[in-house]
Motif scaffolding. Structure first.
Motif, short mmCIF file in Angstrom:
data_model
loop_
_atom_site.label_atom_id
_atom_site.label_comp_id
_atom_site.label_asym_id
_atom_site.label_seq_id
_atom_site.Cartn_x
_atom_site.Cartn_y
_atom_site.Cartn_z
N ASP A 121 41.94 42.36 45.30
CA ASP A 121 43.06 41.57 45.78
C ASP A 121 42.57 40.49 46.75
N PRO A 122 42.85 39.20 46.48
CA PRO A 122 42.33 38.12 47.32
C PRO A 122 42.86 38.15 48.75
N PHE A 123 44.08 38.64 48.95
CA PHE A 123 44.64 38.71 50.30
C PHE A 123 43.83 39.67 51.16
N LEU A 124 43.53 40.83 50.62
CA LEU A 124 42.74 41.82 51.38
C LEU A 124 41.29 41.38 51.53
N LEU A 125 40.68 40.90 50.45
CA LEU A 125 39.27 40.51 50.50
C LEU A 125 39.04 39.34 51.45
N SER A 126 39.96 38.37 51.46
CA SER A 126 39.79 37.23 52.36
C SER A 126 39.95 37.66 53.81
N GLY A 127 40.82 38.65 54.07
CA GLY A 127 40.94 39.19 55.43
C GLY A 127 39.66 39.88 55.87
#
Length: 136
Positions: free
Chosen positions: A106-112
């Protein structure tokens, strides 16, 4: 070794640099093998994590110019990660946010996570541990 103490991480910057390199290589492997979708944000972040790891394990990390280059690279990576993460917050605000079916990518979690990691690696590069500063 107390994982809640900053000195623990500052005393083991080379190990953390190696961990960053491994994370970058694993992430790039998932990209090259087609296990994840092509994402320029993700590619920039995984590259920055790897470059900061290389700088941390390098003896040249003590030079001011290398620290400056690391700061520029880290700032770029943190900006990319923050932009990608903010796009998730924008979707949350609009009521259209959904986690990916495979939450591991998930890009939201990975970017965080990337934002936290990049800022942490940059911090370790820029600020020497207290034990080193007390010697001078």
């Amino acid at each position: 070794m107390n994982l809640l103490q900053l000195n623990t991480y500052m005393a083991h910057t080379k190990i953390l640099g190696l961990v960053a390199i491994v994370i970058s290589l694993v992430a790039w492997t998932t990209d090259v093998t087609g296990m994840v979708y092509i994402c320029p944000y993700c590619r920039a972040q995984r590259t920055v994590i790897g470059l900061l790891g290389l700088i941390l394990v390098s003896p040249a990390a003590k030079l001011w110019i290398v620290k400056y280059i690391g700061l520029v690279i880290g700032f770029f990576g943190a900006t990319v990660a923050a932009n990608q993460h903010f796009m998730g917050w924008k979707k949350i605000s609009a009521g259209t946010f959904e986690f990916k079916e495979n939450i591991v990518i998930d890009p939201f979690l990975l970017s965080g996570f990337a934002l936290f990691g990049i800022i942490g690696l940059t911090y370790l590069l820029l600020f020497p541990s207290e034990s080193k500063t007390n010697e001078h």
